[in-house]
Design an enzyme around this catalytic site. Structure first.
Site, PDB file in Angstrom:
ATOM      1  N   ASP A 118      35.617 -22.131  64.947  1.00 30.64           N
ATOM      2  CA  ASP A 118      35.066 -20.881  64.431  1.00 30.64           C
ATOM      3  C   ASP A 118      34.988 -19.800  65.511  1.00 30.64           C
ATOM      4  OD1 ASP A 118      32.411 -21.327  65.804  1.00 30.64           O
ATOM      5  OD2 ASP A 118      32.351 -22.998  64.392  1.00 30.64           O
ATOM      6  N   GLY A 124      42.115 -33.139  69.687  1.00 30.94           N
ATOM      7  CA  GLY A 124      41.377 -33.128  70.951  1.00 30.94           C
ATOM      8  C   GLY A 124      41.403 -34.469  71.665  1.00 30.94           C
ATOM      9  N   ASP A 129      32.368 -29.641  70.552  1.00 27.07           N
ATOM     10  CA  ASP A 129      31.752 -28.862  69.471  1.00 27.07           C
ATOM     11  C   ASP A 129      32.344 -29.381  68.164  1.00 27.07           C
ATOM     12  OD1 ASP A 129      30.782 -26.940  67.751  1.00 27.07           O
ATOM     13  OD2 ASP A 129      31.870 -25.269  68.662  1.00 27.07           O
ATOM     14  N   THR A 166      32.445 -31.454  64.279  1.00 29.93           N
ATOM     15  CA  THR A 166      31.785 -31.615  62.983  1.00 29.93           C
ATOM     16  C   THR A 166      31.078 -32.970  62.978  1.00 29.93           C
ATOM     17  OG1 THR A 166      33.829 -32.548  62.132  1.00 29.93           O
ATOM     18  CG2 THR A 166      33.504 -30.193  61.796  1.00 29.93           C
ATOM     19  N   ASP A 167      30.554 -33.357  61.830  1.00 31.50           N
ATOM     20  CA  ASP A 167      29.871 -34.642  61.712  1.00 31.50           C
ATOM     21  C   ASP A 167      30.869 -35.799  61.899  1.00 31.50           C
ATOM     22  OD1 ASP A 167      27.381 -33.345  61.048  1.00 31.50           O
ATOM     23  OD2 ASP A 167      28.260 -32.923  59.090  1.00 31.50           O
TER      24      ASP A 167
END
Lengths: 285, 285
Positions: B87, B139, B157, B159-160
């Site tokens: 984002d 990543g 950084d 997500t779940d």
């Protein structure tokens, strides 16, 4: 039954929902509707007029923070007044302190005490403690008529500022609370979410600023309260929450607590920048 | 349209809901479904596979805390790697620091960057900053193949821990991250809610304990993330988050921030007792 949810739409645009594994009780008093459900994650949850008031899983955060913070900064906390707090959780935390000689709890709605006593066994020991005196009365009238300078600490453990609790967020009430406090007394009030309710928080702060020589705000996290970042506002006639904090005060029972520590006591007064900026004129360092 | 809600049932027994005043976009990549809605309180909210990832109203809390905490404890934070973070919010905060010479952002899903760039104007300046290098890659593979000791700070950084992000919570990945860090490097990873996800947090901590000489955990409040009390886990090769904190580091832009302050930096490491007790073997003082 298994698929029923309780959805709390406390804010117009935002909701929190809890799956109901068991409906424990639904009752109505002249003041409000009370529901207790069971949820697999949160255990029993008590709702008043549809708003979650406490859950077995996270009540300790609220109750430890509203009580041990003022008590541990007061050198001689003998007489405590709780306005509201009918579930008994705040009384329980206050009564852990052996120096506390009496806790007067003024709860307008007897139903809250009765149902909490029945369904939240953790709080039972508070209700059975001889130092606890419960009066089922309007807290606003109580402090208006009480003698002056009789309490060391007053804790306003209220519901949200609607209906019967609305007057607990007014300046006239805070002035009466000030009057019943001894010359070195401390008041703590439940002050809603800094994220959702900043205008209310500023309003409380504005009232306190005109009444108390020293004002402070501190924060805690709640899961069942919408807005994550929740606040207590504090007015103090003499003591400072950090400078007068007594670390040994809760040594004897600190292992029974689950949220509050020495570090948390201090850290709670570190406010996020947007909160600090909003309250800058209303609180002391 | 006005009465539509998005209900996020991320946890089996608990949900959070947002009223939809406007549906901004609904797209699907090979990795996930992306939805952006508008809500009167939270502004635009981005959902990935139905879970709220960020809202205009509270993103600053997460992004300031994941970035300024490690950067301000590192004396020479030149090269930063962000895994995920598509984002652009974390990149934006990193790039506020003039000492930062490069930010490599490895985002698996180009759709997240594309839609964020379109719909979240705050992050635009990050995407336009020449110090930002975005690679649309996995990543995990990236850190496996990258040269050793090239980054000062690595920020995960993510997500779940489901689907494509699952591997970002494994020890093998953390070991590769350690390898790409310089000898005084720092890693920070998004570590879920201490309230809901303690087993996962202990798992992350257990992995870090075997890899890093110094381990720490710190907390922040999020409204759109379920569980209120959210955590970052930190591994450090040399520096200490409080002892090596440099207060002057963010002087030039501190008024642009909304959550992070000097006091919040320090207070974030004060953990609630139940969190500290759970992590006691896994973190340093």
């Amino acid at each position: 039954m298994e698929k029923t949810w309780v959805i709390e739409n406390q804010k117009d645009d935002y909701s929190q929902g809890y799956r109901v594994s068991n409906t424990v009780t639904t009752k109505k008093s002249e003041y409000q509707e009370l529901n207790i459900i069971e949820n697999p994650t949160f255990g029993k949850i008590m709702f008043l007029d549809g708003n979650a008031m406490l859950s077995e899983k996270d009540e300790f955060i609220y109750h430890e923070m509203i009580s041990h913070v003022p008590i541990n900064m007061h050198p001689n906390p003998k007489n405590i007044l709780i306005i509201g707090g009918g579930d008994g959780g705040t009384a329980l935390e206050c009564l852990r302190h052996r120096e506390v000689e009496s806790v007067d709890m003024i709860e307008i709605d007897k139903l809250v005490c009765d149902e909490s006593r029945k369904h939240f066994p953790k709080f039972m020991s508070a209700f059975e403690d001889k130092r606890l005196n419960i009066r089922y009365e309007d807290g606003i009238a109580f402090v208006k008529n009480a003698p002056e300078k009789i309490y060391d600490i007053v804790i306003v453990d209220s519901t949200d500022p609607f209906g019967s609790a609305e007057g607990l967020f007014r300046k006239e009430f805070y002035a009466d609370v000030y009057r019943v406090l001894k010359d070195d007394g401390i008041t703590v009030v439940q002050a809603e979410s800094a994220f959702f309710d900043m205008p209310l928080l500023k309003n409380i702060g504005g009232s306190f600023r005109q009444i108390y020589p020293k004002c402070f705000a501190y924060q805690y996290h709640m899961v069942v309260y919408p807005g994550a970042l929740w606040m207590f506002f504090m007015g103090s006639k003499r003591y400072h929450p950090i400078n007068d904090f007594e670390i040994n005060r809760f040594e004897s029972f600190k292992n029974e607590l689950k949220y509050y520590t020495e570090d948390i006591h201090k850290a709670a007064f570190a406010l996020p920048k947007f909160v600090k900026d909003s309250l800058i004129e209303l609180i002391d360092n």
